[in-house]
Scaffold this active site. Sequence first.
Site, PDB file in Angstrom:
ATOM      1  N   TYR A  61     -26.969  55.221  16.486  1.00  0.00           N
ATOM      2  CA  TYR A  61     -27.498  53.856  16.452  1.00  0.00           C
ATOM      3  C   TYR A  61     -26.876  53.098  15.281  1.00  0.00           C
ATOM      4  CZ  TYR A  61     -31.219  55.460  19.640  1.00  0.00           C
ATOM      5  OH  TYR A  61     -31.931  55.980  20.707  1.00  0.00           O
ATOM      6  N   ALA A 210     -39.271  48.335  30.054  1.00  0.00           N
ATOM      7  CA  ALA A 210     -38.160  48.083  30.984  1.00  0.00           C
ATOM      8  C   ALA A 210     -37.283  46.927  30.506  1.00  0.00           C
ATOM      9  CB  ALA A 210     -38.691  47.829  32.392  1.00  0.00           C
ATOM     10  N   GLN A 211     -36.797  47.048  29.266  1.00  0.00           N
ATOM     11  CA  GLN A 211     -35.903  46.033  28.668  1.00  0.00           C
ATOM     12  C   GLN A 211     -36.547  44.644  28.629  1.00  0.00           C
ATOM     13  OE1 GLN A 211     -32.665  46.720  27.398  1.00  0.00           O
ATOM     14  NE2 GLN A 211     -33.263  48.822  27.694  1.00  0.00           N
ATOM     15  N   GLY A 212     -37.879  44.605  28.596  1.00  0.00           N
ATOM     16  CA  GLY A 212     -38.564  43.310  28.493  1.00  0.00           C
ATOM     17  C   GLY A 212     -39.112  42.790  29.806  1.00  0.00           C
ATOM     18  N   LEU A 214     -41.412  44.010  31.648  1.00  0.00           N
ATOM     19  CA  LEU A 214     -42.868  44.157  31.727  1.00  0.00           C
ATOM     20  C   LEU A 214     -43.619  43.253  30.751  1.00  0.00           C
ATOM     21  CD1 LEU A 214     -42.978  48.017  32.261  1.00  0.00           C
ATOM     22  CD2 LEU A 214     -43.657  46.273  33.914  1.00  0.00           C
TER      23      LEU A 214
END
Length: 315
Positions: A61, A210-212, A214
């Site tokens: 990262y 879910a990458q935003g 939800l």
Amino acid sequence: MENITLGQNGPVVTPLCIGTWAWGDKLFWNYGDRYGPEELQEAFTAALEAGITFFDTAEVYGMGKSEKFLGQFLQQTQQPVQIATKFGPLPWRFTAQSVSDALTASLKRLQLERIALYQVHWPFAFFLSQETLMNALADEVKQGRIAAVGVSNYSAEQMRDAHQILAARGVPLAVNQVRYSLLSRQVESKGIIATARELGMTILAYSPLAQGLLTGKYTIDSTETPTGPRKIDPRFKKEGLQKIAPVISLLRSFGEKYDRTSAQVALNWLIAQGNVIPIAGVKTAEQVRQNAGALGWRLSDDEIGELEQVSRLWL
């Protein structure tokens, strides 16, 4: 807040984990554009203030930057904090020594002598066999540099293999970190959740929102434009957003009932699965505070069941 033991006898951690992939990552998250070290320091402090003391990072990262930031921030608190990081079984790593060297480098960046959880980032071992890898990790547990061993993105069968090798050394496999959310439930249909329960393992759920998707921020009617990796993700196109509309609608409905956001309800659903810890990625203190709102309350069994039904398309 009810804390969770990682695996059978690993460290005790908070039921929500802070994800730090964006800490220093320019490629996916545009680190340096709209957020930098100051925002990350504030996010770290906000997490501790909210009682969340479990952080997940990896050597890749930000090419080590994420670990370095955590190392710096850890020096500024007396509060006990649990850090999880990950080893990448890269093609040029094919000996037990390479595992030990990678751990040494991570501990140096984190300014720690011991890591709470050390995970294998993915199961593609290239020239490093699982036998060599797991035995090298068991050695590090015996030497006291790792409190618990985990894997990431492993199938049910791969979990069993790793578990068996470690068990022969008297070391439990504590964790499998996998993609898991209401819109990504394949870990259930592929037997990963059931296998984790059988082996006494904890599931760490990455991409729990879910990458935003939800959060309810992205809908057919919204003016919110997807950025970064979301631009090329078909789920963010009109057809994808239509497909998830029933899930978002139910999340909103429960959110109104409990005075919570859709994201907080989605995280609460994951926590309610039992021995599942969502990893919520953050860049700012406000995002930490939002995620913390998933704690301290619980959806009813009927509501958990309704969300399970409405999201069966993603099994």
